[in-house]
Design an enzyme around this catalytic site. Structure first.
Site, PDB file in Angstrom:
ATOM      1  N   CYS A 100      20.157 -43.189  26.534  1.00 45.46           N
ATOM      2  CA  CYS A 100      21.566 -42.193  26.823  1.00 45.46           C
ATOM      3  C   CYS A 100      20.311 -41.212  27.668  1.00 45.46           C
ATOM      4  CB  CYS A 100      21.113 -40.794  24.868  1.00 45.46           C
ATOM      5  SG  CYS A 100      22.007 -39.617  25.371  1.00 45.46           S
ATOM      6  N   CYS A 104      25.641 -35.647  29.990  1.00 49.17           N
ATOM      7  CA  CYS A 104      26.939 -36.233  29.772  1.00 49.17           C
ATOM      8  C   CYS A 104      27.899 -35.001  29.667  1.00 49.17           C
ATOM      9  CB  CYS A 104      27.643 -37.343  29.294  1.00 49.17           C
ATOM     10  SG  CYS A 104      26.890 -38.359  29.925  1.00 49.17           S
ATOM     11  N   GLU A 257      18.044 -35.786  20.442  1.00 50.25           N
ATOM     12  CA  GLU A 257      18.546 -34.700  19.646  1.00 50.25           C
ATOM     13  C   GLU A 257      17.923 -33.374  18.942  1.00 50.25           C
ATOM     14  OE1 GLU A 257      19.470 -38.287  19.638  1.00 50.25           O
ATOM     15  OE2 GLU A 257      21.371 -37.911  20.787  1.00 50.25           O
ATOM     16  N   GLU A 447      25.312 -42.958  17.957  1.00 51.01           N
ATOM     17  CA  GLU A 447      26.346 -41.819  17.924  1.00 51.01           C
ATOM     18  C   GLU A 447      26.981 -42.782  19.379  1.00 51.01           C
ATOM     19  OE1 GLU A 447      24.482 -41.181  22.072  1.00 51.01           O
ATOM     20  OE2 GLU A 447      25.754 -39.170  22.405  1.00 51.01           O
TER      21      GLU A 447
END
Ligand SMILES: Cc1cc2nc3c(=O)[nH]c(=O)nc-3n(C[C@H](O)[C@H](O)[C@H](O)COP(=O)(O)OP(=O)(O)OC[C@H]3O[C@@H](n4cnc5c(N)ncnc54)[C@H](O)[C@@H]3O)c2cc1C
Lengths: 483, 96
Positions: A100, A104, A257, A447
């Site tokens: 990731c 975005c 995260e 995710e």
């Protein structure tokens, strides 16, 4: 400036003053922390590729505000072509990082906030859009990475924000004064939070009148006083502390995260983008989620490309590549992966203009895209594990492979085809492990399930957008039933 | 003469035929809707698309009239309008 170099990006993070905790300790230098650094490298790649003439067509866009060349992550989509290019850019970055790349969420947030604040101002006479455009100009000019912060901790899911035993389980306003507002609460699962310059906070769901204090959107510097980050653990994360490379699977790149806690955070009015207009919170969630569901048709397909490639290489190294069932499984993986991409492209090509001029994806197709994303990466991962063989989870460590005594045994007994070194075989199997159940599985699997909303959230949207009445009319017409 | 251009109609969220009939009724005498390709661009046109994609909203179509009212599914000029009010809003915009 408009385009930061990757080095400038890294330097800009070093100047920030984050309050971050990771495994019980405060992290003073997140940029060089071995657990965090790979995730910074992934974001850095969004700056690196924007400088590269081989990728600038996807990675950059022309600002509709200034006419300058900007990073596409700072762009408001001005056409369906822009929407398509966004998905292609995300696939490219997934391919280049195998993880990731975190940028975005902010891009999806600015696009959603733009059209919603514009429509809010038109109807209510508020001034949120002007403030937002001021922020966007800075974001574009300084090539900022912005964290899109939507998800609240939510406590008891059966209760609304104002019904919770602890009111802070949803972000809310605790004070308003002439200068601004004071905010308390937290945002959970914040992707790329400590690699970001600013945060853009949005409400987590459609709010009702009684939850007016929770209908809140604002921007703030990511290192503002009053924000604490508690970094999320990932499966196998401490392998990054062992000073090894092979066992990490993807040593250079990753995602992260964090829990973002607002402890009476002060936000000046010029940074407030929604404050109490509960009737617009649902629209903001719907649009942000729509863009983010489109995003997954790009990024997950890109990471899927890496996993399909890894499975194919593992089969080569195993000597099984010519078996018909292996070929068929790779075809199935490709079919599933391209279906994700097809939906990402389709919802972009079928996008449309909103009142502010910014283009929105086709919401039905974006939700179909994400619904597939909640399933297909799991099947692709299952097939990759099938092809890789059990060794991907029982392999000896890199330290054993390099051990002066037992290294020879590891070398000898973990060998596949004679022409390939055991080290290379270990590397590819560790990559499959990383993507299917290691640190990158956070992004590729869970995710895919919950990011941009759990599967049921898409089914609600599909029900709403599916135009069932039209389908019924078509059937009645064909069947000769008169209305 | 008011220009009228339909999209292809593959996924209508609104009843396009009924809507046009209602608009025609609301327009004062002298206003006529035409789907014939004009020799010179219409002064005003209604571009009626069944869904928000508005696929007929293309540059070559836009040259057919100087000014357009765009219906895209439940929206008129990008603003959501309840279906029962749509004809009234369009007729109002045409007479402006
Ligand atoms: C890796 C990862 C990255 C993420 N990145 C971001 C990010 O950058 N920014 C951000 O804002 N968010 C982010 N998210 C959050 C994501 O949007 C949420 O995970 C998602 O909305 C689901 O919320 P939850 O995790 O609290 O699950 P829950 O809400 O607890 O859902 C668990 C299950 O309960 C069901 N459920 C929940 N509430 C109800 C109810 N009221 N009625 C019936 N069923 C219910 C759900 O459908 C689901 O099946 C990320 C999540 C992940 C996993």
């Amino acid at each position: 400036m408009a385009l930061k170099t990757p080095e400038q990006y890294e330097e800009s993070l070093r100047k920030m003053n984050f309050k971050i905790y990771l495994m019980g300790e405060q992290v003073k230098n997140p940029v060089d922390h071995p657990i965090i650094r790979p995730s910074m490298n992934s974001v850095k790649m969004t700056y690196t590729l924007a400088q590269d003439p081989k990728h600038e067509d996807l990675m950059t866009a022309t600002s509709h505000l200034t006419g300058k060349k900007i990073n596409r992550f700072c762009h408001l989509h001005q056409s369906t072509e822009d929407l398509v290019k966004k998905v292609k850019m995300q696939r490219l970055l997934g391919q280049q990082t195998g993880s990731c790349f975190q940028r975005c969420v902010g891009m999806d947030a600015i696009n959603a906030v733009d059209s919603v604040t514009f429509e809010m101002d038109q109807k209510l006479g508020t001034q949120y859009h002007d403030r937002f455009i001021k922020f966007l100009r800075m974001m574009q000019e300084e090539d900022l990475t912005v964290d899109g912060a939507m998800t609240d901790p939510k406590g008891d899911r059966s209760l609304s924000p104002s019904q919770q035993a602890d009111p802070d389980l949803y972000v809310h306003v605790v004070e308003k004064n002439e200068q601004g507002i004071v905010v308390r609460g937290a945002k959970a699962h914040q992707t790329g939070a400590v690699n970001s310059h600013w945060i853009l906070v949005m409400p987590t769901m459609a709010m009702r009148k009684e939850d007016t204090d929770y209908a809140l959107s604002f921007v703030a510097p990511a290192d503002a006083k009053g924000i604490t980050y508690i970094y999320g653990r990932q499966s196998c994360d401490t392998r990054k502390l062992e000073g090894v490379e092979i066992d990490v699977g993807n040593a250079r790149f990753g995602g992260h995260e964090a829990l973002m806690v607002f402890d009476d955070l002060f936000i000046p009015w010029e940074q407030v983008l929604m404050c109490g207009e509960h009737e617009y919170s649902g629209l903001l969630v719907e649009r942000f989620a729509g863009y983010h569901r489109q995003s997954y048709g790009g990024c997950k397909a890109g990471v899927g490309d890496v996993l399909i490639g890894a499975a194919a290489v593992a089969a080569d190294y195993n000597g099984a590549a010519k078996a018909s069932h292996i070929k068929d499984k790779l075809i199935e993986m490709t079919h599933l992966n391209e279906t994700l991409y097809a939906c990402g492209i389709a919802c972009s090509a079928e996008g449309h203009k909103t009142a502010s001029g910014t283009y929105l994806i086709n919401l039905l197709l974006a939700n179909v895209c994400k619904q597939n994303v909640t399933r297909f990466p799991y099947e692709i991962a299952r097939l990759a594990e099938d092809i890789a063989g059990g060794l991907m989870v029982t392999l000896a460590s890199e330290k054993d492979l390099c051990h002066p005594k037992i290294g020879k045994m590891v070398e000898k007994y973990f060998k596949g085809v004679a022409s390939i070194s055991t080290e290379e075989r270990c590397r590819i199997l560790r990559l499959v492990e990383n993507l299917t159940l290691g640190t990158s599985a956070v992004g590729y699997r869970t995710e895919s399930m919950h990011g941009a909303g759990s599967p049921q959230a898409q089914r609600i949207m599909i029900a709403r957008q599916g135009n069932l009445e039209h389908k019924k009319k078509l059937a009645k017409n064909i069947a000769g039933i008169k209305e | 003469m008011i220009g009228l251009k339909y999209c292809g109609g593959c996924n209508p969220f609104i009843d396009r035929t009924a809507l046009v009939q209602k608009i025609e009724k609301l327009l004062p005498q002298g206003f006529k809707l035409s789907t014939d390709k004009p020799m010179i661009p219409w002064e005003k046109g209604i571009l009626i698309c069944g869904c928000p994609v508005a696929c007929a909203n293309r540059p070559e179509v836009k040259t057919l009239a100087r000014q357009w009212v765009l219906i895209s599914g439940p929206m008129i000029d990008f603003e959501k309008v309840p279906e029962e009010k749509m004809a009234e809003v369009v007729a109002g915009k045409i007479q402006l």
